[in-house]
Scaffold this active site. Structure first.
Site, PDB file in Angstrom:
ATOM      1  N   LYS A 167     -36.452 -44.300 -12.004  1.00  0.00           N
ATOM      2  CA  LYS A 167     -35.360 -44.423 -11.191  1.00  0.00           C
ATOM      3  C   LYS A 167     -35.413 -45.582 -10.296  1.00  0.00           C
ATOM      4  O   LYS A 167     -34.430 -46.362  -9.840  1.00  0.00           O
ATOM      5  CB  LYS A 167     -34.974 -43.437 -10.519  1.00  0.00           C
ATOM      6  CG  LYS A 167     -35.432 -42.643  -9.205  1.00  0.00           C
ATOM      7  CD  LYS A 167     -34.590 -41.702  -8.855  1.00  0.00           C
ATOM      8  CE  LYS A 167     -35.476 -40.760  -7.794  1.00  0.00           C
ATOM      9  NZ  LYS A 167     -35.228 -39.434  -7.874  1.00  0.00           N
ATOM     10  N   ARG A 168     -36.672 -45.993 -10.176  1.00  0.00           N
ATOM     11  CA  ARG A 168     -36.718 -47.303  -9.260  1.00  0.00           C
ATOM     12  C   ARG A 168     -36.148 -48.663  -9.823  1.00  0.00           C
ATOM     13  O   ARG A 168     -35.863 -49.555  -9.307  1.00  0.00           O
ATOM     14  CB  ARG A 168     -38.298 -47.591  -8.814  1.00  0.00           C
ATOM     15  CG  ARG A 168     -38.597 -46.834  -7.838  1.00  0.00           C
ATOM     16  CD  ARG A 168     -39.913 -47.548  -7.083  1.00  0.00           C
ATOM     17  NE  ARG A 168     -41.132 -46.766  -8.240  1.00  0.00           N
ATOM     18  CZ  ARG A 168     -41.646 -48.095  -8.888  1.00  0.00           C
ATOM     19  NH1 ARG A 168     -41.687 -49.069  -8.306  1.00  0.00           N
ATOM     20  NH2 ARG A 168     -42.623 -47.639  -9.713  1.00  0.00           N
TER      21      ARG A 168
END
Ligand code: GLU
Length: 494
Positions: A255-256
């Site tokens: 998700k980063r």
């Protein structure tokens, strides 16, 4: 006759529904439907520390949004239920004890502190951390005594100490694992809850799963699973480990570096057809050059032969292109229905327009936009009569600056004023409802009548009517907003 195909996805409800769940779900779904089999949803919520209560419902909703409908699941039931592991705890304990009974598993009484010391010692000796199997051969008396004292315990799997376990992966061929390097896996934890490994295998067996199609990251667990099947005396399913979705730097999608929540894709206005087509392309091809296809085409042509194992990079630019292609293919009525909530969200008042005009503006705008949200945003040219003319600001790049300058120059030019005046004059000869062909005709003739180049004549008009240097065809915009509003817009600018 071969057994009816039964496949499943088994997500853990630990946060937002993950794009990887849709990816794996899609391949299971396509295979099941190709084979006339069943696609099942099981919720693996044994890890209560990571559980989040609404995330289960979000998984159901996301699968429904994508149309990856499961014939059995926690919310629609089925013959093999319950389909939520937290409702099956008594089953797992029974099977763990059955393995103890058969001599395939054992009680292990170490305290967390003892295990910690064991780990530290292994670390100091440069060994991989692994349970040293010290409880594997406890005498019956000691075990009974410990149990009678109420000592906490876990149940561990008795892994074979020699030889190899062969994972026969249908996509990758045989993968060999040395048994002495495989941990005596905990099957039942001290709180009586099963581990993933036990619950997953017991459920796959009891639910009649014939093919396990899951992400590559589970390969390392598969030898344990195979040994569990052997210990129980059950037939193992066929294994397929799909290539992981990856960030641009080839690490596992995270998700980063990428949006991974299916909620994000829904809220951004990706079409389910676009997202599924894109996810399909991540691991598979239809054959030939055809990149744009429907779920049904994928089902009809499904074959594991065309899975490619190279780590597919999750490329949002590609997704945008695929989605745009599906927006173009969609029936305009359906696309308009889907776009309406996004148009509302922009604060545009759709009651200003007839349904017919609304459909026309969606049709005009879909070509150049990639999502429903982008499409809705691009409709400002139809809804906003009182725009202010753009100004050049510090933070603009060269291209943006150029485009603003073009608008302002066009409006200030002599040719521009002439063009606009002649256009007003001609428009006034028509009723409010002037159609596209008529407007096209007016615009077409203007350059000739003014003896000027097309750009010099049309850019000022576009600038005066939309405040922009680019956008959908001007004649479509004018016919959608009508004569009155077109004239008012021009009046506002001058
Ligand atoms: N619960 C596991 C997951 O979250 C299931 C893995 C499997 O398919 O065996 O993906």
């Amino acid at each position: 006759m071969s057994k009816k195909v039964r496949v499943r996805i088994a997500p853990s409800p630990t946060g937002d529904p993950h794009v990887g769940t849709a990816y794996i779900g899609l391949f299971n779904y396509a295979f099941a439907h190709h084979e006339g089999g069943e696609f099942i949803l099981r919720i693996e919520d044994t890890d209560r520390t990571r559980f989040s209560s609404d995330s289960e419902q979000q998984i159901f909703d996301a699968m429904k949004w994508l149309g990856l409908n499961y014939s059995e699941g926690p919310d629609n039931g089925g013959e093999y239920g319950p389909y939520r592991q937290s409702e099956r705890f008594n089953i797992y304990k029974k099977y763990a004890l059955e393995l103890v009974e058969k001599g395939e598993a054992y009680y292990s009484f170490e305290t967390p502190e003892e295990l910690e010391i064991m780990k530290e010692r292994q670390k100091a000796m440069g060994l991989p951390p692994m349970y040293d199997r010290r409880s594997r051969n406890l005498s019956k008396e000691v075990i009974e005594e410990n149990l009678a004292k109420g000592m906490p315990y876990v149940i561990r799997m008795k892994m074979p100490l020699e030889g190899q376990t062969v994972v026969e992966d249908q996509l990758r061929g045989k993968i060999f694992f040395d048994n002495d390097k495989i941990d005596d896996q905990v099957l039942l934890k001290s709180d009586g809850f099963p581990t993933y490994h036990l619950a997953n295998i017991v459920d796959d067996h009891l639910m009649g799963i014939t093919h396990v199609i899951r992400a590559e990251e589970w390969i390392a667990s598969t030898p344990k699973h195979i040994q569990l099947y052997r210990a129980f005396g059950w037939e193992e399913p066929k294994w397929y480990h799909m290539p992981l979705l990856r960030n641009a730097d080839k690490t596992k999608i995270s998700k980063r570096k990428n949006p991974v929540s299916l909620n994000y894709y829904k809220e951004e206005g990706y079409l389910k057809e676009g997202l599924l087509n894109f996810l399909a392309l991540m691991g598979w091809s239809l054959g030939g050059e055809k990149e744009i296809f429907t779920l049904q085409e994928m089902i009809d042509n499904f074959s594991f032969d065309r899975i490619s194992l190279g780590g597919p990079v999750f490329d949002l630019v590609k997704l945008a292109w695929v989605n745009n292609q599906h927006m173009r293919l969609k029936d305009i009525k359906d696309l308009t229905d889907l776009a309406i909530p996004f148009i509302d969200k922009q604060g545009f008042d759709i009651s200003k327009f007839s349904r017919e005009k609304l459909e026309r503006m969606v049709e005009i705008s879909r070509e150049g936009t990639h999502t429903l949200k982008e499409l809705a945003q691009s409709l400002d040219v139809f809804f906003e009569d009182e725009f202010t003319l753009p100004v050049v600001t510090e933070d603009m790049n060269k291209k943006e600056r150029k485009s603003v300058e073009r608008v302002l120059e066009a409006l200030a030019s002599e040719e521009g004023k002439k063009s606009i005046n002649l256009f007003i004059e001609k428009l006034n000869n028509f009723d409010e409802e002037i159609n596209e062909e008529e407007i096209k005709d007016i615009l077409h003739k203007l350059p000739e009548e003014l003896n000027e180049g097309i750009g010099k004549v049309l850019m000022p008009l576009r600038a005066a009517i939309t405040g922009k240097s680019k956008g959908p065809d001007l004649y479509s915009i004018i016919s959608v907003i009508g004569k009155e509003r077109t004239l008012n817009r021009i009046k506002n600018v001058f």
